[in-house]
Design a protein around this motif. Structure first.
Motif, PDB file in Angstrom:
ATOM      1  N   PHE A 123       0.861  -1.191   0.000  1.00  0.00           N
ATOM      2  CA  PHE A 123       0.000   0.000   0.000  1.00  0.00           C
ATOM      3  C   PHE A 123       0.890   1.230   0.000  1.00  0.00           C
ATOM      4  O   PHE A 123       1.709   1.429   0.904  1.00  0.00           O
ATOM      5  N   ASP A 143       3.073   8.387  -2.752  1.00  0.00           N
ATOM      6  CA  ASP A 143       3.459   7.847  -4.052  1.00  0.00           C
ATOM      7  C   ASP A 143       4.249   8.884  -4.842  1.00  0.00           C
ATOM      8  O   ASP A 143       3.690   9.721  -5.529  1.00  0.00           O
ATOM      9  N   ARG A 201      -8.386  14.132   2.360  1.00  0.00           N
ATOM     10  CA  ARG A 201      -9.308  13.294   3.113  1.00  0.00           C
ATOM     11  C   ARG A 201      -8.549  12.342   4.037  1.00  0.00           C
ATOM     12  O   ARG A 201      -7.330  12.194   3.907  1.00  0.00           O
ATOM     13  N   GLY A 253      -6.784   9.223   5.231  1.00  0.00           N
ATOM     14  CA  GLY A 253      -6.093   8.206   4.441  1.00  0.00           C
ATOM     15  C   GLY A 253      -5.371   8.746   3.230  1.00  0.00           C
ATOM     16  O   GLY A 253      -4.847   7.972   2.422  1.00  0.00           O
ATOM     17  N   SER A 254      -5.292  10.070   3.111  1.00  0.00           N
ATOM     18  CA  SER A 254      -4.645  10.651   1.930  1.00  0.00           C
ATOM     19  C   SER A 254      -3.123  10.688   2.038  1.00  0.00           C
ATOM     20  O   SER A 254      -2.431  10.872   1.035  1.00  0.00           O
ATOM     21  N   ASP A 280      -4.123  13.104  -2.308  1.00  0.00           N
ATOM     22  CA  ASP A 280      -5.264  12.226  -2.563  1.00  0.00           C
ATOM     23  C   ASP A 280      -4.733  10.821  -2.784  1.00  0.00           C
ATOM     24  O   ASP A 280      -4.046  10.554  -3.777  1.00  0.00           O
ATOM     25  N   ARG A 281      -5.004   9.932  -1.811  1.00  0.00           N
ATOM     26  CA  ARG A 281      -4.539   8.543  -1.868  1.00  0.00           C
ATOM     27  C   ARG A 281      -3.026   8.471  -2.092  1.00  0.00           C
ATOM     28  O   ARG A 281      -2.525   7.667  -2.874  1.00  0.00           O
ATOM     29  N   GLY A 282      -2.307   9.349  -1.390  1.00  0.00           N
ATOM     30  CA  GLY A 282      -0.858   9.332  -1.440  1.00  0.00           C
ATOM     31  C   GLY A 282      -0.226  10.106  -2.572  1.00  0.00           C
ATOM     32  O   GLY A 282       1.000  10.237  -2.621  1.00  0.00           O
ATOM     33  N   LYS A 300     -12.229  17.520  -4.522  1.00  0.00           N
ATOM     34  CA  LYS A 300     -11.941  16.098  -4.424  1.00  0.00           C
ATOM     35  C   LYS A 300     -12.987  15.371  -3.564  1.00  0.00           C
ATOM     36  O   LYS A 300     -13.217  14.177  -3.740  1.00  0.00           O
TER      37      LYS A 300
END
Length: 251
Positions: free
Chosen positions: A48, A52, A69, A71-72, A229-231, A249
């Motif tokens: 995971f 990134d 958000r 978990g971002s 956003d999601r890493g 977003k």
């Protein structure tokens, strides 16, 4: 790899250079699931990417909000900056002392008193005993702990934990201050006192990295926002535009 460096006048004080942070998520939790996964030759873990390949730089004296958000990757970013976590790949460079409050009561030992924890937490932040002694009265006065300073912190409320921890952090010797969602604790009067102290530190030239879900707070304190956003970093720019990008977003 996280490094410190000696700056030239124009150098940034923080550099994230193509940083990736990967965690392995366990699929099988029970003994039965573990055995079945082994028999079927299935991977029990999934990679995971919490961050990134994120790249940005921060100039001396900037106040930057990290938005996104749950978990971002916001808190992961601060933990990498503080040295709590190491990047899987890429490099992180910081200049000067880094101090921060990454969670309520971080660095406190529950069986020690507030007084003892002030010295412990200050040492974790790189302060000498002499520096802590010189600032001790100001730390306690700001936290509004009062007579509870000699009580074991396991008897403190979450608000008392946060007030004392925040007070130690903002009175520490530092060049970069990291703050993760701690300005939401306490009553309105105490929150305004926190904001005033943050503005005082800004005026003194401190660099700040702040995680907050409050658009109102970051507008008051930050000139720039980084949206994750999601890493993945999806925006880096003026704070009003960053807030708009984050809200977009969420739709």
């Amino acid at each position: 790899m996280r490094k410190t460096f000696e700056p030239r006048p124009a150098d940034p004080v923080i550099i994230f250079d193509n940083v990736q942070k990967t965690f392995n998520l366990r699929h099988a939790r029970s003994l039965k699931q573990t055995v079945l996964a082994a028999v079927r030759r299935r991977d029990r873990f999934e990679a995971f990417n919490a961050l990134d390949h994120v790249t940005f730089a921060v100039a001396p004296g900037e106040s930057v909000a990290v938005l996104g958000r749950n978990g971002s990757g916001k808190s992961t970013t601060l933990k990498l900056l503080s040295g709590v976590l190491r990047p899987t790949s890429g490099n992180i460079y910081t200049m000067g002392r880094v101090a921060g409050l990454l969670e309520v009561g971080a660095g406190f030992h529950p069986d020690l008193t507030g007084r003892e924890n002030v010295y412990l937490n200050a040492a974790i932040l790189g302060m000498t005993k002499a520096e802590t002694e010189a600032r001790f009265d100001d730390i306690v006065a700001f936290s509004e702990i009062g007579n509870f300073i000699d009580t074991e912190v396991k008897r403190y409320s979450s608000g008392m934990h946060a007030r004392l921890g925040f007070s130690v952090a903002v009175h520490a010797e530092h060049d970069i201050l990291l703050v993760d969602e701690v300005l939401s604790v306490g009553d309105a009067e105490f929150r305004e006192k926190c904001h005033a102290k943050m503005r005082e530190l800004q005026a003194a030239g401190n660099t700040m990295f702040i995680v907050s879900h409050s658009a109102e707070q970051v507008r008051k304190l930050c000139q720039r926002g980084i949206v994750l956003d999601r890493g993945v970093m999806v925006f880096d720019g003026p704070i009003d535009d960053a807030i708009a990008a984050m809200q977009q977003k969420r739709r």
